[in-house]
Design a protein around this motif. Structure first.
Motif, PDB file in Angstrom:
ATOM      1  N   ALA B 230      56.549   2.994  -5.417  1.00 46.90           N
ATOM      2  CA  ALA B 230      56.335   4.430  -5.252  1.00 46.90           C
ATOM      3  C   ALA B 230      56.283   5.126  -6.609  1.00 46.90           C
ATOM      4  O   ALA B 230      55.429   5.978  -6.850  1.00 46.90           O
ATOM      5  CB  ALA B 230      57.451   5.036  -4.402  1.00 46.90           C
ATOM      6  N   ALA B 231      57.184   4.719  -7.518  1.00 50.48           N
ATOM      7  CA  ALA B 231      57.227   5.377  -8.823  1.00 50.48           C
ATOM      8  C   ALA B 231      55.995   5.038  -9.651  1.00 50.48           C
ATOM      9  O   ALA B 231      55.438   5.897 -10.336  1.00 50.48           O
ATOM     10  CB  ALA B 231      58.495   4.973  -9.569  1.00 50.48           C
ATOM     11  N   CYS B 232      55.568   3.767  -9.605  1.00 55.01           N
ATOM     12  CA  CYS B 232      54.481   3.342 -10.482  1.00 55.01           C
ATOM     13  C   CYS B 232      53.117   3.723  -9.937  1.00 55.01           C
ATOM     14  O   CYS B 232      52.197   3.978 -10.703  1.00 55.01           O
ATOM     15  CB  CYS B 232      54.522   1.837 -10.702  1.00 55.01           C
ATOM     16  SG  CYS B 232      55.970   1.315 -11.590  1.00 55.01           S
ATOM     17  N   PHE B 233      52.928   3.716  -8.637  1.00 54.16           N
ATOM     18  CA  PHE B 233      51.576   3.891  -8.123  1.00 54.16           C
ATOM     19  C   PHE B 233      51.397   5.095  -7.204  1.00 54.16           C
ATOM     20  O   PHE B 233      50.284   5.472  -6.903  1.00 54.16           O
ATOM     21  CB  PHE B 233      51.116   2.614  -7.411  1.00 54.16           C
ATOM     22  CG  PHE B 233      50.907   1.488  -8.371  1.00 54.16           C
ATOM     23  CD1 PHE B 233      49.726   1.397  -9.091  1.00 54.16           C
ATOM     24  CD2 PHE B 233      51.890   0.554  -8.594  1.00 54.16           C
ATOM     25  CE1 PHE B 233      49.535   0.377  -9.999  1.00 54.16           C
ATOM     26  CE2 PHE B 233      51.706  -0.471  -9.503  1.00 54.16           C
ATOM     27  CZ  PHE B 233      50.521  -0.559 -10.211  1.00 54.16           C
ATOM     28  N   MET B 234      52.496   5.666  -6.709  1.00 56.04           N
ATOM     29  CA  MET B 234      52.323   6.841  -5.851  1.00 56.04           C
ATOM     30  C   MET B 234      52.617   8.118  -6.614  1.00 56.04           C
ATOM     31  O   MET B 234      51.969   9.131  -6.419  1.00 56.04           O
ATOM     32  CB  MET B 234      53.257   6.760  -4.652  1.00 56.04           C
ATOM     33  CG  MET B 234      52.782   5.762  -3.625  1.00 56.04           C
ATOM     34  SD  MET B 234      53.922   5.713  -2.269  1.00 56.04           S
ATOM     35  CE  MET B 234      52.938   4.851  -1.077  1.00 56.04           C
ATOM     36  N   ALA B 235      53.604   8.060  -7.527  1.00 54.53           N
ATOM     37  CA  ALA B 235      53.991   9.271  -8.261  1.00 54.53           C
ATOM     38  C   ALA B 235      52.976   9.606  -9.350  1.00 54.53           C
ATOM     39  O   ALA B 235      53.114  10.614 -10.017  1.00 54.53           O
ATOM     40  CB  ALA B 235      55.375   9.095  -8.862  1.00 54.53           C
ATOM     41  N   CYS B 236      51.967   8.742  -9.556  1.00 53.74           N
ATOM     42  CA  CYS B 236      50.939   9.125 -10.522  1.00 53.74           C
ATOM     43  C   CYS B 236      49.571   9.126  -9.859  1.00 53.74           C
ATOM     44  O   CYS B 236      48.554   8.952 -10.525  1.00 53.74           O
ATOM     45  CB  CYS B 236      50.987   8.274 -11.767  1.00 53.74           C
ATOM     46  SG  CYS B 236      51.501   6.626 -11.514  1.00 53.74           S
ATOM     47  N   ASP B 237      49.554   9.300  -8.554  1.00 56.11           N
ATOM     48  CA  ASP B 237      48.294   9.528  -7.864  1.00 56.11           C
ATOM     49  C   ASP B 237      47.706  10.835  -8.419  1.00 56.11           C
ATOM     50  O   ASP B 237      48.436  11.753  -8.760  1.00 56.11           O
ATOM     51  CB  ASP B 237      48.588   9.673  -6.366  1.00 56.11           C
ATOM     52  CG  ASP B 237      47.362  10.070  -5.584  1.00 56.11           C
ATOM     53  OD1 ASP B 237      46.358   9.375  -5.715  1.00 56.11           O
ATOM     54  OD2 ASP B 237      47.419  11.079  -4.858  1.00 56.11           O
ATOM     55  N   TYR B 238      46.388  10.893  -8.568  1.00 56.78           N
ATOM     56  CA  TYR B 238      45.786  12.079  -9.203  1.00 56.78           C
ATOM     57  C   TYR B 238      45.879  13.323  -8.331  1.00 56.78           C
ATOM     58  O   TYR B 238      46.302  14.384  -8.743  1.00 56.78           O
ATOM     59  CB  TYR B 238      44.313  11.836  -9.498  1.00 56.78           C
ATOM     60  CG  TYR B 238      44.062  10.875 -10.610  1.00 56.78           C
ATOM     61  CD1 TYR B 238      44.831  10.905 -11.760  1.00 56.78           C
ATOM     62  CD2 TYR B 238      43.041   9.949 -10.525  1.00 56.78           C
ATOM     63  CE1 TYR B 238      44.582  10.025 -12.785  1.00 56.78           C
ATOM     64  CE2 TYR B 238      42.785   9.081 -11.548  1.00 56.78           C
ATOM     65  CZ  TYR B 238      43.554   9.116 -12.680  1.00 56.78           C
ATOM     66  OH  TYR B 238      43.304   8.267 -13.694  1.00 56.78           O
ATOM     67  N   THR B 239      45.426  13.160  -7.093  1.00 52.77           N
ATOM     68  CA  THR B 239      45.229  14.331  -6.263  1.00 52.77           C
ATOM     69  C   THR B 239      46.520  15.028  -5.892  1.00 52.77           C
ATOM     70  O   THR B 239      46.577  16.243  -5.832  1.00 52.77           O
ATOM     71  CB  THR B 239      44.485  13.911  -4.983  1.00 52.77           C
ATOM     72  OG1 THR B 239      43.320  13.197  -5.369  1.00 52.77           O
ATOM     73  CG2 THR B 239      44.114  15.093  -4.143  1.00 52.77           C
ATOM     74  N   THR B 240      47.549  14.229  -5.659  1.00 57.01           N
ATOM     75  CA  THR B 240      48.730  14.804  -5.037  1.00 57.01           C
ATOM     76  C   THR B 240      49.886  15.003  -6.003  1.00 57.01           C
ATOM     77  O   THR B 240      51.003  15.279  -5.573  1.00 57.01           O
ATOM     78  CB  THR B 240      49.201  13.907  -3.881  1.00 57.01           C
ATOM     79  OG1 THR B 240      49.396  12.583  -4.397  1.00 57.01           O
ATOM     80  CG2 THR B 240      48.172  13.861  -2.780  1.00 57.01           C
ATOM     81  N   THR B 241      49.647  14.842  -7.293  1.00 55.90           N
ATOM     82  CA  THR B 241      50.717  15.100  -8.258  1.00 55.90           C
ATOM     83  C   THR B 241      50.224  16.123  -9.280  1.00 55.90           C
ATOM     84  O   THR B 241      49.025  16.321  -9.418  1.00 55.90           O
ATOM     85  CB  THR B 241      51.165  13.811  -8.981  1.00 55.90           C
ATOM     86  OG1 THR B 241      50.078  13.349  -9.779  1.00 55.90           O
ATOM     87  CG2 THR B 241      51.587  12.744  -8.015  1.00 55.90           C
ATOM     88  N   PRO B 242      51.150  16.797  -9.978  1.00 50.86           N
ATOM     89  CA  PRO B 242      50.737  17.893 -10.859  1.00 50.86           C
ATOM     90  C   PRO B 242      49.869  17.441 -12.040  1.00 50.86           C
ATOM     91  O   PRO B 242      49.831  16.268 -12.386  1.00 50.86           O
ATOM     92  CB  PRO B 242      52.074  18.447 -11.362  1.00 50.86           C
ATOM     93  CG  PRO B 242      53.079  18.010 -10.381  1.00 50.86           C
ATOM     94  CD  PRO B 242      52.618  16.694  -9.881  1.00 50.86           C
ATOM     95  N   PHE B 243      49.196  18.442 -12.632  1.00 59.67           N
ATOM     96  CA  PHE B 243      48.265  18.220 -13.733  1.00 59.67           C
ATOM     97  C   PHE B 243      48.952  17.978 -15.074  1.00 59.67           C
ATOM     98  O   PHE B 243      48.649  17.043 -15.788  1.00 59.67           O
ATOM     99  CB  PHE B 243      47.412  19.479 -13.933  1.00 59.67           C
ATOM    100  CG  PHE B 243      46.216  19.558 -13.049  1.00 59.67           C
ATOM    101  CD1 PHE B 243      45.400  18.452 -12.861  1.00 59.67           C
ATOM    102  CD2 PHE B 243      45.865  20.747 -12.446  1.00 59.67           C
ATOM    103  CE1 PHE B 243      44.275  18.542 -12.070  1.00 59.67           C
ATOM    104  CE2 PHE B 243      44.747  20.842 -11.652  1.00 59.67           C
ATOM    105  CZ  PHE B 243      43.953  19.741 -11.461  1.00 59.67           C
TER     106      PHE B 243
END
Lengths: 426, 316
Positions: B230-243
């Motif tokens: 989750a930390a490595c691949f979900m928390a740096c998803d483009y669409t759903t995390t901040p800019f």
């Protein structure tokens, strides 16, 4: 000091080692009556009239214009129409040169002592920003109350272009002469010349020439695009942040292109108005990239033919570099005052499929102005005027960094320009 | 002579493309996928093929039904399918796995406007839905060595060595076991400039800090469960995390805190995926407060609320 964002462009400047050479006189020059920001001039000559070099052939009809001068001596053949890249048409004086290049007797060195003399000189000489913007130099000067810093723009961060670079290498004395003139007349103590750090030869040439001069510093700029935009340039050379609703002159910073500065010096010496300029000819349809000194109004085709370009292969022509150069709709174009390059390309236009924004944030990290192009793009598509205002769409200078980096090929910069039009219309 | 073509500036583009970035993400996930298949064998491979294949198919069909421009070639559906498959236990029925892809692609992604418009991570929402629907199946694991079926993971039972936890040699979901492979993939993505390490670092860091303060075994808490994935691949998803970087740090921090709270106070042994989805919902707000000040921007004068124009009453 934090550097502003930007992008590293693939830098291929084939013309940067090429000395400025004068183009042989063309058979015909076509001088459009509008070559700068502002309003078009009115032709003052008639067909079959003889004109001298430097003679006024276009008279300004409003305050936002400078006169147009004949760049060759010869006979006016016809007053025709000229199609601008944006589709508008303006009158255009066509002159058949007689090859003598007789200078008009009225061209006498002006006396420049006070600020008003300088403003008049800049206006009378038909001076516009030679770096590509086409700003009216006299307007800049008259907008300024008190100038504390003069910033000379030698950044030339665009791809291919090298006309300013050659100017700095070959005529540093003229640039510094212009700087000295402005220093004296406007009582400026501090002069900064911004040159990209990947052009050490130009930095050396200017530093050597400035050795005896007082208060002139050459500031190396980061080798990223864009540096030549005035707000970026002013910040990187002086650290001053220009507010979005003001021009640099209004806060005491005068920004001039190095070539414009050199021209003002030439004019003060000779009194010959702006009738010629240096143009870089490049592009993959041009076998011999070169820097040419050409009379204003020379047909673009003449320059391309001189550079042994095969016109049949050309698919696209840009007036300026790859990032901000306007594409010409036809071959029937002339060299105008602000035009620093002609890039001719032969490869057919690649089809770019525009995808949806994945919100990767690359555009935001590329934007020198700290804007969020992705959100501006979305707000524009929704025609959300309030959001566009909130996001400060008006700050965008159309440098194109966002479009360049976008992995989804979205025309972000174009959409933001449209958004700005939308904002100004509401 | 030719007709000249005209286009708006800039005339040149960088080489990056969405599909290229997605290919990099797939490449980064591959080590963990391979590790999972090695540990759990044919069944795991079948589940992964099912989720990836059905995600691809649903993306294709979804765009067709909604009459949106076909976007399946950008490979984002493959990444979603892969991540979902990695979050499933190795003995799950294949139709259940396909249902997960349906939730992820159709319900979460396509129904909300396709790529770039989903409100939360599709794989994460699908996993949460499945965790609630197939509560028993989703908590039935297999020990790689012995093949023994177990209802508890080392997250609850403890007692597994750190090396086994790092390499994935314990009962876990298909792709979450081998933390080493996942971290390797993330480092690759960071170095190739595709993602910023800000969110994962803040996520793992804040979680580790809280765990240490709470007096738990930090390393085994960090390495077990879906936390690393989750930390490595979900928390740096483009669409759903901040800019912005500060936004990403804030996002990671929130995820770390929520994961800690869910794991130790909540009803689920797993917390990371829930935390990511909860923070996804906060992303627009984080984006708003961490927006950078545009260069030279002058604050607009606040417009006073204009009085509503009085409506003239129309007498009938």
């Amino acid at each position: 000091m934090k550097r502003l964002n930007g992008i590293r462009l693939p830098m291929k400047r084939r013309a940067q080692e090429k000395q400025i050479t004068a183009l042989p006189l063309p058979k015909l020059v076509r001088i459009p009556m509008l070559m700068h920001m502002g309003d078009a001039c009115e032709p003052t000559v008639k067909p079959d009239e003889y004109v001298y070099v430097g003679q006024e052939i276009g008279r300004p009809v409003s305050d936002a214009a400078v006169p147009v001068h004949a760049s060759v001596s010869g006979t006016v053949s016809v007053i025709s129409e000229y199609q601008m890249p944006d589709g508008a048409t303006v009158p255009c004086v066509e002159i058949v040169p007689d090859g003598q290049q007789v200078i008009h007797p009225d061209c006498q060195p002006p006396k420049i002592e006070k600020k008003q003399d300088l403003i008049d000189a800049a206006r009378k000489s038909g001076c516009v920003g030679l770096g590509g913007s086409g700003d009216l130099t006299f307007q800049k000067l008259s907008r300024a109350e008190k100038i504390s810093v003069l910033v000379l723009n030698g950044a030339e961060c665009e791809t291919c272009l090298a006309s300013d670079l050659r100017m700095m290498l070959e005529n540093p004395d003229q640039i510094l002469g212009g700087a000295a003139l402005l220093q004296k007349v406007l009582k400026i103590k501090d002069v900064r010349i911004g040159v990209q750090s990947n052009q050490p030869a130009a930095i050396r040439a200017l530093t050597d020439a400035a050795e005896s001069a007082k208060g002139i510093t050459v500031c190396p700029l980061p080798p990223v695009y864009p540096q030549g935009e005035k707000r970026v340039l002013v910040y990187h050379t002086t650290g001053i942040v220009v507010p979005e609703d003001k021009e640099p002159e209004e806060i005491g910073v005068l920004v001039l292109n190095v070539s414009t500065c050199a021209f003002l010096y030439q004019y003060a010496q000779t009194g010959i108005p702006l009738v010629e300029r240096v143009v870089t000819v490049d592009g993959n349809a041009v076998p011999k990239a070169c820097n040419l000194l050409v009379p204003i109004g020379t047909p673009v085709i003449d320059l391309l033919l001189y550079a042994s370009c095969e016109l049949d292969l050309v698919k696209q022509i840009w007036c300026g570099g790859a990032m901000m150069g306007v594409s010409y709709p036809t071959f029937r174009a002339s060299v105008t005052k602000p035009q620093n390059g002609i890039i001719a390309l032969k490869n057919p236009k690649k089809e770019r499929t525009v995808g949806d924004c994945i919100r990767c944030g690359k555009c935001m990290r590329a934007c020198p102005m700290n804007l969020i192009p992705a959100e501006l793009d979305r707000a524009y598509e929704d025609r959300d005027v309030r959001m566009l205002t909130d996001l400060h769409a008006g700050i965008c200078m159309n440098c194109g960094c966002c479009t360049y980096v976008c992995p989804a090929n979205r025309p972000l910069a174009e959409h933001i320009q449209r958004a700005k039009t939308l904002l100004s219309n509401t | 002579m030719n007709k000249l073509s005209v286009e708006s500036t800039p005339h040149i583009r960088s080489r990056s493309s969405v599909s290229g970035m997605m290919l990099c993400a797939i490449a980064a996930l591959l080590p963990a996928v391979i590790a999972g298949v090695l540990y759990y064998g044919k069944n795991a491979a079948l589940i992964l093929l099912t989720t990836v294949g059905s995600a691809f198919l649903f993306e294709l069909i979804g765009s067709l039904i909604i009459r949106r421009k076909q976007s399946v070639h950008d490979l984002s559906a493959v990444v979603t399918g892969l991540i979902l498959g990695m979050l499933l236990p190795p003995d799950l029925a294949l139709w259940k796995a396909a249902l997960g892809s349906f939730i992820a692609i159709i319900l979460v992604k396509q129904m909300f406007g396709g790529i770039g418009r989903n409100f939360a991570n599709p794989a994460a929402v699908a996993w949460i839905a499945m965790r609630l629907i197939f509560a028993k199946d989703m908590t039935t694991w297999r020990v790689p060595d012995t093949g023994a079926i177990t209802r508890v993971t080392p997250l609850v039972s403890g007692g597994t060595g750190y090396w086994d936890l790092l390499l994935g040699n314990y009962a876990s979901y298909i792709g979450t076991g081998c933390a080493a492979a996942l971290l390797l993939g993330m480092i690759f993505l960071c170095f190739s400039g595709i993602i910023s390490p800000a969110a994962p670092v803040a996520f793992l860091g804040s979680f580790a800090l809280l765990t240490w303060i709470g007096g738990y075994d930090v390393l085994s808490q960090l390495l077990t469960g879906s936390l690393v994935l989750a930390a490595c691949f979900m928390a740096c998803d483009y669409t759903t995390t901040p800019f912005t970087v500060s936004g990403k740090l804030l996002f990671g921090l929130g995820c770390g805190i929520l994961t800690f709270l869910i794991r130790h106070y909540g009803g689920f042994a797993e917390g990371a995926v829930f935390a990511v989805v909860l923070m996804n919902l906060l992303t627009p707000a984080i984006n708003r407060i961490t927006r950078k000040h545009p260069f030279g921007a002058v604050e607009h004068k606040k417009e006073r609320k204009k009085k509503k124009p009085e409506v003239e009453s129309v007498s009938v």
